[in-house]
Design a protein around this motif. Structure first.
Motif, short mmCIF file in Angstrom:
data_model
loop_
_atom_site.label_atom_id
_atom_site.label_comp_id
_atom_site.label_asym_id
_atom_site.label_seq_id
_atom_site.Cartn_x
_atom_site.Cartn_y
_atom_site.Cartn_z
N GLY A 182 0.77 -1.25 0.00
CA GLY A 182 0.00 0.00 0.00
C GLY A 182 0.80 1.29 0.00
O GLY A 182 0.24 2.34 0.29
N ASP A 183 2.10 1.23 -0.34
CA ASP A 183 2.88 2.47 -0.39
C ASP A 183 2.61 3.18 -1.71
O ASP A 183 3.10 2.79 -2.77
N MET A 184 1.81 4.26 -1.63
CA MET A 184 1.41 4.96 -2.85
C MET A 184 2.62 5.58 -3.56
O MET A 184 2.66 5.63 -4.78
N GLU A 185 3.59 6.04 -2.77
CA GLU A 185 4.79 6.66 -3.36
C GLU A 185 5.53 5.67 -4.26
O GLU A 185 6.13 6.07 -5.25
N LYS A 186 5.49 4.41 -3.88
CA LYS A 186 6.20 3.39 -4.66
C LYS A 186 5.31 2.82 -5.75
O LYS A 186 5.68 1.84 -6.41
N GLY A 187 4.12 3.37 -5.91
CA GLY A 187 3.23 2.92 -6.98
C GLY A 187 2.58 1.58 -6.70
O GLY A 187 2.19 0.87 -7.63
N HIS A 188 2.47 1.20 -5.43
CA HIS A 188 1.84 -0.08 -5.10
C HIS A 188 0.37 -0.12 -5.49
O HIS A 188 -0.19 -1.18 -5.70
N LEU A 189 -0.27 1.05 -5.49
CA LEU A 189 -1.68 1.12 -5.88
C LEU A 189 -1.83 2.24 -6.91
O LEU A 189 -1.56 3.39 -6.60
N ARG A 190 -2.21 1.86 -8.13
CA ARG A 190 -2.37 2.86 -9.20
C ARG A 190 -3.78 2.74 -9.75
O ARG A 190 -4.34 1.66 -9.83
N CYS A 191 -4.28 3.87 -10.14
CA CYS A 191 -5.71 3.91 -10.40
C CYS A 191 -6.00 4.55 -11.75
O CYS A 191 -5.38 5.54 -12.12
N ASP A 192 -6.93 3.96 -12.50
CA ASP A 192 -7.46 4.58 -13.71
C ASP A 192 -8.89 5.00 -13.40
O ASP A 192 -9.64 4.22 -12.81
N ALA A 193 -9.25 6.21 -13.77
CA ALA A 193 -10.61 6.69 -13.48
C ALA A 193 -11.36 6.91 -14.78
O ALA A 193 -10.87 7.60 -15.68
N ASN A 194 -12.55 6.30 -14.89
CA ASN A 194 -13.42 6.54 -16.05
C ASN A 194 -14.50 7.52 -15.64
O ASN A 194 -15.10 7.37 -14.58
N VAL A 195 -14.73 8.50 -16.48
CA VAL A 195 -15.79 9.46 -16.15
C VAL A 195 -16.53 9.87 -17.41
O VAL A 195 -15.95 10.07 -18.46
N SER A 196 -17.87 9.90 -17.29
CA SER A 196 -18.67 10.42 -18.38
C SER A 196 -19.77 11.30 -17.81
O SER A 196 -20.19 11.11 -16.67
N LEU A 197 -20.19 12.26 -18.60
CA LEU A 197 -21.22 13.20 -18.16
C LEU A 197 -22.45 13.07 -19.05
O LEU A 197 -22.33 12.76 -20.24
N ALA A 198 -23.62 13.32 -18.47
CA ALA A 198 -24.85 13.32 -19.26
C ALA A 198 -25.89 14.13 -18.50
O ALA A 198 -25.79 14.27 -17.28
N PRO A 199 -26.88 14.67 -19.22
CA PRO A 199 -27.98 15.33 -18.51
C PRO A 199 -28.65 14.31 -17.58
O PRO A 199 -28.66 13.12 -17.90
N ALA A 200 -29.18 14.78 -16.43
CA ALA A 200 -29.82 13.87 -15.48
C ALA A 200 -30.86 13.03 -16.20
O ALA A 200 -31.65 13.53 -17.00
N GLY A 201 -30.86 11.73 -15.95
CA GLY A 201 -31.85 10.83 -16.54
C GLY A 201 -31.44 10.24 -17.88
O GLY A 201 -31.96 9.22 -18.29
N ALA A 202 -30.49 10.89 -18.57
CA ALA A 202 -30.06 10.39 -19.88
C ALA A 202 -28.98 9.32 -19.68
O ALA A 202 -28.32 9.31 -18.65
N PRO A 203 -28.77 8.44 -20.67
CA PRO A 203 -27.69 7.46 -20.53
C PRO A 203 -26.34 8.17 -20.51
O PRO A 203 -26.22 9.25 -21.10
N PRO A 204 -25.33 7.57 -19.83
CA PRO A 204 -24.01 8.22 -19.73
C PRO A 204 -23.44 8.56 -21.09
O PRO A 204 -23.67 7.84 -22.06
N GLY A 205 -22.71 9.65 -21.17
CA GLY A 205 -22.11 10.09 -22.43
C GLY A 205 -20.80 9.37 -22.68
O GLY A 205 -20.54 8.31 -22.13
N ALA A 206 -19.96 9.98 -23.55
CA ALA A 206 -18.69 9.34 -23.94
C ALA A 206 -17.79 9.18 -22.73
O ALA A 206 -17.67 10.08 -21.90
N ARG A 207 -17.15 8.02 -22.65
CA ARG A 207 -16.33 7.67 -21.51
C ARG A 207 -14.91 8.17 -21.73
O ARG A 207 -14.27 7.85 -22.72
N VAL A 208 -14.42 8.95 -20.78
CA VAL A 208 -13.03 9.39 -20.84
C VAL A 208 -12.28 8.69 -19.72
O VAL A 208 -12.76 8.62 -18.59
N GLU A 209 -11.13 8.14 -20.05
CA GLU A 209 -10.36 7.42 -19.06
C GLU A 209 -9.13 8.23 -18.69
O GLU A 209 -8.37 8.65 -19.57
N ILE A 210 -8.93 8.45 -17.38
CA ILE A 210 -7.71 9.12 -16.92
C ILE A 210 -6.83 8.04 -16.32
O ILE A 210 -7.21 7.37 -15.38
N LYS A 211 -5.64 7.87 -16.91
CA LYS A 211 -4.78 6.73 -16.60
C LYS A 211 -3.79 7.01 -15.49
O LYS A 211 -3.29 8.14 -15.35
#
Ligand code: ZN
Ligand code: MN
Length: 481
Positions: A182-211
């Motif tokens: 769990g030492d984050m400095e040593k890169g023991h845990l690395r995370c990719d985040a997917n995020v998409s935006l859409a008007p409330a109630g609509a299906p999610p929009g295009a997925r952008v991945e932050i690596k």
């Protein structure tokens, strides 16, 4: 138009094994570049992978800790892509038959527990590392073949803050289970985040991945930036392209274009048989956990410990929560109580000054020179009115760095407040006699001028007196005179 964010995180956690996933090379961070390598992890022709059973055990344990179904049969596949950090030309991972499926991570947020889905957990090997500098690009394959679990969260997070809390909760489970150091400095845990935006109630929009985000705070920051950026595009009527981006430290920037799944040419690795587990092998890992699912067990533990702190030391729920989140500070608080300090007097100091110091000072609380007995003495000195709060704060900084006992320091340097009533009264009379105008206006109703007289008196005593006590004395002298 308001937009709703849909966020999902995928995390790579380095497993706590001594050797790599498919060879005997050490998992090492201090070996010189390319020395923790062998023909197998370098992908020389004719070499064969050998499965590291310790890594499989930890993968199973991660699955049980997160309430997943551990599959009796899973399959290792080759994922092909070309990059200098991948000496074999493919990564061994699990694709359509992962080790674990369908779990959950429970996250406590503002006293409320939320369940977030875990889609799958699979085993795979890490790639090497490419660094670019004055000498051009350099590759270090020491990390190639290091065992990882990839944990894929369901896209059911609604804000950057939720995502940050989710990652902290995951980190806690992986460390508490012994799966990951769990030492984050040593890169023991690395995370990719997917995020998409859409008007409330609509299906999610295009997925952008932050690596490849490697800190809790950066996950929150990167997602906040990305949500602002996508909202701007949508409001301007522009499309949000589906793409891969990365966090630069200030904002997100586009990376290489996202590969389509087919580009990887997945197929089952012919050198590795399907991974078949017995019930006994799975149960052995359950036995290594204090409770399963571990996230729930930890939250229950928190509740018990919070209740215990409230009962033993009279802390509020908030205070108990803050201290539980800071184990070093909590341990110091407990040691100070054991050293004879009254919890009710110590708590405000621990919550404010000690927490502040532990964040500001270079040395952590466990390594600093401050002793619990010294904190108890310091708090007693303040509470009994023997020294000023400001003096105590300065002393705390010094005790933190250099140690020592506050009572002795106060006596040696004359830091104590003047408590001799006769001397205080005499000085008050002198100040009153020196300021007939002020006294006259004060008597005429300008009550605020009392502070002015007290201020003059504080100067006489070099700030080492109790202003409340001085105000009382001045008031009495005025009434008498
Ligand atoms: Zn090797
Ligand atoms: Mn992966």
């Amino acid at each position: 138009m308001e937009y709703v964010a849909t966020i999902g995180l995928e995390c790579h956690a380095q497993l706590r094994t001594r050797s790599k996933m498919f060879c005997g090379c050490p998992v090492s961070t201090d070996a010189p570049p390319n020395r923790a390598t062998c023909p197998t992890c370098l992908g020389h022709p004719g070499t064969l992978p050998r499965l590291n059973t310790a890594a499989i055990g930890l993968g199973i344990r991660a699955g049980i800790a997160l309430g997943c179904a551990v599959q009796r049969h899973s399959v290792f596949s080759r994922k092909h892509y070309f990059c200098g950090d991948l000496p074999k030309g493919y990564q061994i991972t699990q694709h359509d038959r992962p080790l674990c499926t369908g779990g959950a991570l429970h996250v406590e947020r503002q006293g409320e527990i939320r369940r977030h889905g875990i889609t799958r957990i699979h085993l795979e090997e890490d790639a090497g590392r490419i660094t670019t500098g004055d000498a051009g690009a350099q590759v270090d394959w020491n990390r190639a073949g290091v065992p990882l679990v990839e944990i894929v969260g369901a896209p059911d997070l609604g804000s950057a803050e939720e995502a940050e809390d989710w990652l902290r909760a995951l980190h806690r489970v992986l460390v508490a289970s012994g799966v990951c150091a769990g030492d984050m400095e040593k890169g023991h845990l690395r995370c990719d985040a997917n995020v998409s935006l859409a008007p409330a109630g609509a299906p999610p929009g295009a997925r952008v991945e932050i690596k490849n985000i490697n800190s809790f705070r950066f996950v929150g920051k990167a997602l906040r930036c990305e949500i602002v950026r996508q909202t701007g595009l949508l409001r301007a009527g522009e499309p949000v392209p589906r793409e891969t981006r990365h966090w630069t430290g200030k904002d997100t920037a586009p990376s290489r274009m996202k590969e389509q799944p087919a580009d990887y040419r997945f197929f089952a690795d012919p050198d590795l048989p399907p991974l078949c587990l017995t019930e006994a092998e799975i149960e052995a890992e359950r036995g290594a956990l204090p409770g399963a699912p571990l996230d729930r067990w930890l939250l229950d533990q928190d509740n018990t410990r919070r209740a215990d702190l409230r009962a033993r030391h009279g802390l509020s729920d908030h205070e108990a929560g803050v201290l539980l989140a800071e184990p070093e500070v909590l341990a110091f608080f407990e040691a100070s109580v054991a050293a004879g300090g009254a919890p009710s007097r110590l708590v405000p100091w621990v919550m404010r000054e000690l927490l502040h110091c532990s964040k500001q000072q270079e040395l952590g609380l466990s390594a600093c020179a401050l002793e619990p007995e010294a904190l108890v003495e310091l708090v007693e000195l303040v509470e009994s009115g023997a020294i000023h709060r400001g003096v105590a704060r300065a002393l705390l900084d010094e005790l933190w760095r250099e140690g020592g006992r506050p009572r002795a320091l106060v006596a040696a340097r004359g830091l104590g407040v003047h408590t001799d009533d006769e001397a205080l009264r005499a000085a008050a009379r002198a100040v009153i006699a020196d300021a007939p105008d002020v006294v006259a206006r004060l008597r005429a109703g300008r009550r605020g001028l009392l502070d002015h007289l007290v201020g003059q008196l504080m100067k006489v005593f070099d700030g080492k007196a109790d202003p409340k006590r001085l105000a009382d004395i001045v008031r009495r002298e005025l009434e008498a005179g």
